[in-house]
Design an enzyme around this catalytic site. Structure first.
Site, PDB file in Angstrom:
ATOM      1  N   CYS A 146       8.672  -3.495  -4.360  1.00 26.95           N
ATOM      2  CA  CYS A 146       9.162  -2.137  -4.097  1.00 26.95           C
ATOM      3  C   CYS A 146      10.557  -2.163  -3.491  1.00 26.95           C
ATOM      4  O   CYS A 146      11.301  -1.193  -3.597  1.00 26.95           O
ATOM      5  CB  CYS A 146       8.190  -1.381  -3.197  1.00 26.95           C
ATOM      6  SG  CYS A 146       7.801  -2.237  -1.681  1.00 26.95           S
ATOM      7  N   HIS A 202       8.783  -8.246  -1.746  1.00 28.22           N
ATOM      8  CA  HIS A 202       8.120  -6.977  -2.040  1.00 28.22           C
ATOM      9  C   HIS A 202       8.826  -6.348  -3.226  1.00 28.22           C
ATOM     10  O   HIS A 202      10.011  -6.023  -3.140  1.00 28.22           O
ATOM     11  CB  HIS A 202       8.222  -6.049  -0.836  1.00 28.22           C
ATOM     12  CG  HIS A 202       7.444  -6.530   0.351  1.00 28.22           C
ATOM     13  ND1 HIS A 202       6.488  -5.776   0.967  1.00 28.22           N
ATOM     14  CD2 HIS A 202       7.471  -7.713   1.014  1.00 28.22           C
ATOM     15  CE1 HIS A 202       5.953  -6.462   1.966  1.00 28.22           C
ATOM     16  NE2 HIS A 202       6.546  -7.638   2.017  1.00 28.22           N
ATOM     17  N   GLU A 220       0.814  -1.222   0.000  1.00 23.62           N
ATOM     18  CA  GLU A 220       0.000   0.000   0.000  1.00 23.62           C
ATOM     19  C   GLU A 220       0.845   1.268   0.000  1.00 23.62           C
ATOM     20  O   GLU A 220       0.323   2.362  -0.180  1.00 23.62           O
ATOM     21  CB  GLU A 220      -0.970   0.014   1.189  1.00 23.62           C
ATOM     22  CG  GLU A 220      -0.323   0.245   2.542  1.00 23.62           C
ATOM     23  CD  GLU A 220      -1.361   0.242   3.668  1.00 23.62           C
ATOM     24  OE1 GLU A 220      -2.465  -0.264   3.457  1.00 23.62           O
ATOM     25  OE2 GLU A 220      -1.034   0.750   4.757  1.00 23.62           O
ATOM     26  N   HIS A 221       2.141   1.120   0.196  1.00 25.07           N
ATOM     27  CA  HIS A 221       2.993   2.313   0.196  1.00 25.07           C
ATOM     28  C   HIS A 221       3.484   2.674  -1.195  1.00 25.07           C
ATOM     29  O   HIS A 221       3.817   3.820  -1.469  1.00 25.07           O
ATOM     30  CB  HIS A 221       4.199   2.104   1.123  1.00 25.07           C
ATOM     31  CG  HIS A 221       3.804   1.851   2.536  1.00 25.07           C
ATOM     32  ND1 HIS A 221       4.077   0.678   3.195  1.00 25.07           N
ATOM     33  CD2 HIS A 221       3.110   2.622   3.406  1.00 25.07           C
ATOM     34  CE1 HIS A 221       3.592   0.744   4.420  1.00 25.07           C
ATOM     35  NE2 HIS A 221       2.996   1.904   4.570  1.00 25.07           N
TER      36      HIS A 221
HETATM   37 ZN   LIG Z   1       6.411  -0.779  -0.737  1.00 30.40          ZN
END
Ligand SMILES: [Zn+2]
Length: 225
Positions: free
Chosen positions: A184, A182, A114-115
């Protein structure tokens, strides 16, 4: 957890993937729009993002992207925000009187951070000790999938799965371990393709060292098929 003062900045909080609560933070008006109204609105927003980046949406390859992304957000990757899609809670009586732990391991997890709105890909391992009620095996996969299809923080996902199963099975004796990558972290920022994140939530008897050890041994058990 003590958060250092320089983490008061919202950018820093997101970059370090610090979550805020075990409930998905939803607005009071979250379900006032229908799915098709949401798709129309998001479609215009995606078009705006792509055009701002300088892309020509008259190009045949890009033309359908805003609609495709909007539908994917609402119906697929964030479809688990809709309580109507929650798997039904059908349970059965434990006729075999099986009183040991049941472990469902290597459940595929596809979620979204969600970031950064980038994928989280991994595996969940779930265990419970029946107090007389059992649940179909595929139900556990469906519960994982339902909560994974939200903008997520891995810790929250782990807790939401455990709470839901505790509710369905009417027992505290539920545990979940998730090991996930993740994107990201793997594809941007620190660009570490090897690292993965492990989170766990142990309820009831799984808080006891011996029971927890037994579960972790089962997860490591490598069965040849
Ligand atoms: Zn992230």
């Amino acid at each position: 957890m003590k958060i250092k003062s320089d983490f008061n900045d919202v950018d820093a909080l997101g970059d370090d993937h610090i979550g805020s609560s075990s409930d998905t933070p939803l607005r009071a008006d979250a379900f006032e729009l229908t799915s098709s109204e949401k798709i129309d609105s998001i479609k215009a927003d995606v078009k705006h993002i792509l055009e701002t980046l300088g892309l020509d949406l008259n190009d045949d390859s890009l033309k359908g992207t805003p609609n495709r992304v909007a539908k994917m957000f609402v119906n697929e990757i964030f479809g688990g925000l809709d309580p109507a899609k929650k798997p039904s809670a059908s349970t059965f009586d434990n006729k075999y009187k099986y009183g040991e732990m049941l472990v469902e391991k290597n459940i595929t997890v596809y979620s979204t951070c969600e970031h950064h709105l980038l994928p989280i890909v991994g595996r969940a391992h779930i265990a419970y000790i029946s107090n007389g009620t059992v649940v179909g095996l595929s139900k556990m996969n469906r519960i994982v999938d339902y909560f994974a299809k939200r903008p997520q923080v891995q810790e929250r996902l782990t807790i939401q799965i455990v709470k839901e199963l505790q509710n369905v099975l009417n027992t505290e004796d539920v545990a979940c371990v998730i090991d996930a990558k993740h994107l990201c972290v793997n594809s941007r920022g620190i660009r570490d393709i090897e690292s993965s994140t492990v989170t766990s939530e142990f309820g009831g008897k799984f808080k006891e060292t011996e029971t927890r050890r037994e579960l972790l041994d089962y997860i490591q058990l490598d069965t040849q098929f």
